[in-house]
Design a protein around this motif. Structure first.
Motif, PDB file in Angstrom:
ATOM      1  N   ARG A 190       0.206  -0.840  -0.274  1.00  0.00           N
ATOM      2  CA  ARG A 190       0.066  -0.012  -0.142  1.00  0.00           C
ATOM      3  C   ARG A 190       0.799   1.524   0.278  1.00  0.00           C
ATOM      4  O   ARG A 190       2.254   1.089   0.519  1.00  0.00           O
ATOM      5  CB  ARG A 190      -0.842   0.026   1.068  1.00  0.00           C
ATOM      6  N   GLY A 191      -0.073   1.983  -0.490  1.00  0.00           N
ATOM      7  CA  GLY A 191       1.026   3.528  -0.454  1.00  0.00           C
ATOM      8  C   GLY A 191       0.221   3.969  -1.054  1.00  0.00           C
ATOM      9  O   GLY A 191      -1.137   4.265  -1.167  1.00  0.00           O
ATOM     10  N   THR A 192       1.094   5.577  -1.434  1.00  0.00           N
ATOM     11  CA  THR A 192       0.772   6.932  -2.079  1.00  0.00           C
ATOM     12  C   THR A 192       0.531   7.196  -4.077  1.00  0.00           C
ATOM     13  O   THR A 192       1.870   5.895  -4.184  1.00  0.00           O
ATOM     14  CB  THR A 192       0.444   8.045  -1.399  1.00  0.00           C
ATOM     15  N   LEU A 193      -0.072   7.458  -4.780  1.00  0.00           N
ATOM     16  CA  LEU A 193       0.268   7.789  -5.550  1.00  0.00           C
ATOM     17  C   LEU A 193      -0.338   9.105  -5.974  1.00  0.00           C
ATOM     18  O   LEU A 193      -0.943  10.317  -5.602  1.00  0.00           O
ATOM     19  CB  LEU A 193      -0.498   6.815  -6.500  1.00  0.00           C
ATOM     20  N   GLN A 194       1.688   9.445  -7.236  1.00  0.00           N
ATOM     21  CA  GLN A 194       1.662  11.074  -7.300  1.00  0.00           C
ATOM     22  C   GLN A 194       1.804  10.943  -8.807  1.00  0.00           C
ATOM     23  O   GLN A 194       2.032   9.969  -9.686  1.00  0.00           O
ATOM     24  CB  GLN A 194       2.512  11.985  -6.491  1.00  0.00           C
ATOM     25  N   TRP A 195       1.146  12.575  -9.471  1.00  0.00           N
ATOM     26  CA  TRP A 195       1.302  12.055 -10.832  1.00  0.00           C
ATOM     27  C   TRP A 195       2.274  13.501 -10.859  1.00  0.00           C
ATOM     28  O   TRP A 195       2.463  14.741 -10.789  1.00  0.00           O
ATOM     29  CB  TRP A 195       0.791  12.107 -11.493  1.00  0.00           C
TER      30      TRP A 195
END
Lengths: 445, 124
Positions: free
Chosen positions: A165-170
């Motif tokens: 699990r984690g965070t997604l960035q663009w």
């Protein structure tokens, strides 16, 4: 009366047993994993290994770096998808179907709803489309294709096993001087698009998906050794500098958009080109968080197969797409387009080499609306083009710029710069693609 | 011969003609490369279709075969003449059958005529 009551009671019980309370999936959260498999060359056998991308019948003479399959598992806790990036010139729909079929049990087991395979379009890989054997002869090596399919499946399974699990960035980063367009109008997308996954567990590697709109041809036509070309150099540099697992997908590279030649020696050119692009990938960027929402839709569509050469290749069994013929004798080939929405970012998975003009829009009434324009109309403000996804139809050209030689269409280039037409299915593709893309957008929940 | 027997005979004749036409088309295309030994390039190229999905136009062949059978049935005159006409018509049926046969979904006629046109214009 008693019988009626009994029947009513039975029906009521049946009805209530079907009404389960809505399953609580819990809050959505991003989950991602990375897998990688090297594609070893097969043992020397009867079938030669041809290098793809330039001239017919050129055999491979060595290895600079092995082709790979790199996979990204992505899930928001409810939907899940796989994105497999394979270092090769392109993959036909039959190979995509083989990989998907090999992952059928995996998908049933894991709930993966979408398997997408993208080719990096390296022009220093083994021929995986069959177009670079001796003229008219299928250039694919069956043993290598088996290894490729097995490698892609292995990478996908490893990506799932690696998930956390984690965070997604663009982020979108501007670049300058990293591309050139050999066809007028000189137009290309100079943006570098990136999606980065930061795991909650610090022991896990972050993952970076990056996309750039230039042909993987830093090694040029002189080279006869296997290599991932600049995407491989950049992914390796990302790994060394940051410890991240990286995978590359090509953007809108039709046109013919390449990196400029910086060094005479092609291997040196490759390293310098890779370093320059890696510098931009790793430069400071304005990262924006992507809320955990994933949806994928896929639309199959037909487009006219006008290219006589492609017709011959289909007849000989070298090209694999399903075809049908209408009553007027015109052939149509079936392909697909997909859209993956990640929060407020969308990935357009395009089955060929899209001209960047078709992403932005040309403003010419003969041409379809640009994919970005269509996306805007459908509430998507950030669109990333992924070319050579799930098929390879060749170049997808604006109809207003589609010109064929009058005497020998598709066999000879028309006057001016019209090479790309000889490697396209026909002038209808752009419009059919735009229509199917819009359908895919509307299909998203 | 009773009407029923005549009809059966007609059906059997038509089926035989259509079947023979389809088989002929398939065998010819599967072995086309063997006729091209004079040019190694074309030999190698067409050898690739020996294991291809080859679909003769069964419906069209059946229709044509029924037509030939009916014609033979109605023809008056010597039996030998009727047989000769049948054979000629069957050969025509076989040629058309080959041209309309699909290899990997593409009609052989489309490839043949296109290739001849390209060769005529010096495209290869």
């Amino acid at each position: 009366m008693r019988k009626c009551l009994a029947i009513l009671l039975a029906l009521a019980l049946l009805f209530l047993s079907g009404c389960t309370p809505r399953e609580d999936h819990g809050p959505r959260a991003w989950e991602a994993g990375f897998g990688m498999a090297s594609l070893q060359l097969p043992e020397a056998g009867e079938e030669p290994l041809y290098i793809a991308g330039y001239r017919n019948g050129k055999e491979i003479t060595g290895v600079l770096d092995l082709q790979q399959a790199r996979a990204l598992w992505l899930s928001d806790g409810r939907e899940a998808m796989l994105l497999i990036s394979v270092d090769c010139v392109g993959l036909g729909s039959d190979t995509v179907a083989r990989i998907r079929s090999g992952l059928a049990d995996f998908c049933a087991r894991t709930g993966c709803g979408s398997v997408n395979i993208v080719a990096t379009h390296t022009h220093a890989g083994v021929d995986t489309l069959g177009l670079w054997g001796p003229v008219g002869i299928d250039g694919k090596n069956d043993a290598f294709m088996d290894l490729l399919v097995a490698g892609a499946i292995r990478a996908a399974e490893d990506a799932y096993a690696d998930r956390s699990r984690g965070t997604l960035q663009w982020a979108v980063t501007k670049t300058e001087g990293l591309q050139e367009d050999s066809r007028d109008p000189a137009q290309y997308d100079s943006n570098l698009y990136q999606i980065r996954f930061q795991p909650d567990d610090p022991a896990q590697n972050p993952i970076r998906l990056w996309s750039f709109g230039a042909h993987a041809e830093a090694l040029r036509s002189e080279n006869t050794k296997v290599s991932r070309d600049y995407p491989g150099v950049v992914c390796d540099l990302i790994g060394r500098e940051t410890g991240e697992d990286a995978l590359y997908v090509p953007g809108a590279i039709g046109g013919l958009i390449m990196t400029p030649r910086l060094k005479e020696d092609v291997v040196e050119n490759l390293q310098v080109t890779g370093q320059r692009i890696a510098n931009r990938v790793l430069a400071d960027a304005k990262w924006k968080e992507i809320p955990p929402e994933l949806a994928v839709s896929r639309v199959e569509f037909e487009t006219e197969l006008d290219n006589t050469l492609f017709l011959y290749y289909k007849f000989l069994g070298i090209l694999s797409n399903p075809v049908r013929q209408d009553l007027l004798g015109r052939y149509y080939v079936t392909t697909e387009v997909s859209v993956a929405r990640l929060g407020d970012v969308a990935l357009a998975l395009i089955p060929g080499e899209l001209f960047p003009e078709l992403a932005e829009g040309t403003g010419n009434p003969t041409d379809p609306l640009g994919l970005c324009q269509i996306a805007e109309e459908n509430g998507i403000h950030h669109l990333m083009i992924l070319g050579l996804a799930n098929d390879e139809l060749g170049y997808i050209i604006p109809p207003s710029d589609f010109v064929l030689d009058e005497e020998l269409p598709y066999f000879r280039e028309a006057e001016g710069e019209h090479y790309e037409e000889t490697n396209s299915v026909g002038p209808q593709c752009a419009a059919d693609l735009a229509e199917a893309f819009e359908k895919a957008l509307k299909k998203l929940p | 011969m009773t009407e029923r027997k005549r009809l059966w005979a007609l059906c059997i004749r038509a089926a035989a003609l259509a079947g023979a036409g389809a088989l002929c088309a398939r065998l010819l295309l599967q072995n086309l490369y063997r006729f091209l030994t004079f040019d190694p390039t074309f030999y190698d190229i067409f050898a690739q279709i020996r294991d291809a999905a080859i679909r003769p136009p069964v419906a069209a062949l059946t229709l044509a075969a029924v037509g030939i059978s009916c014609l033979a049935d109605r023809m008056c005159g010597r039996k030998i003449l009727r047989i000769f006409v049948c054979i000629l018509l069957w050969l025509l049926l076989a040629i058309v059958g080959v041209l309309l046969t699909r290899v990997n979904g593409i009609r052989f006629a489309d490839v043949l005529f296109s290739l001849l046109d390209v060769l005529r214009k010096g495209g290869l």
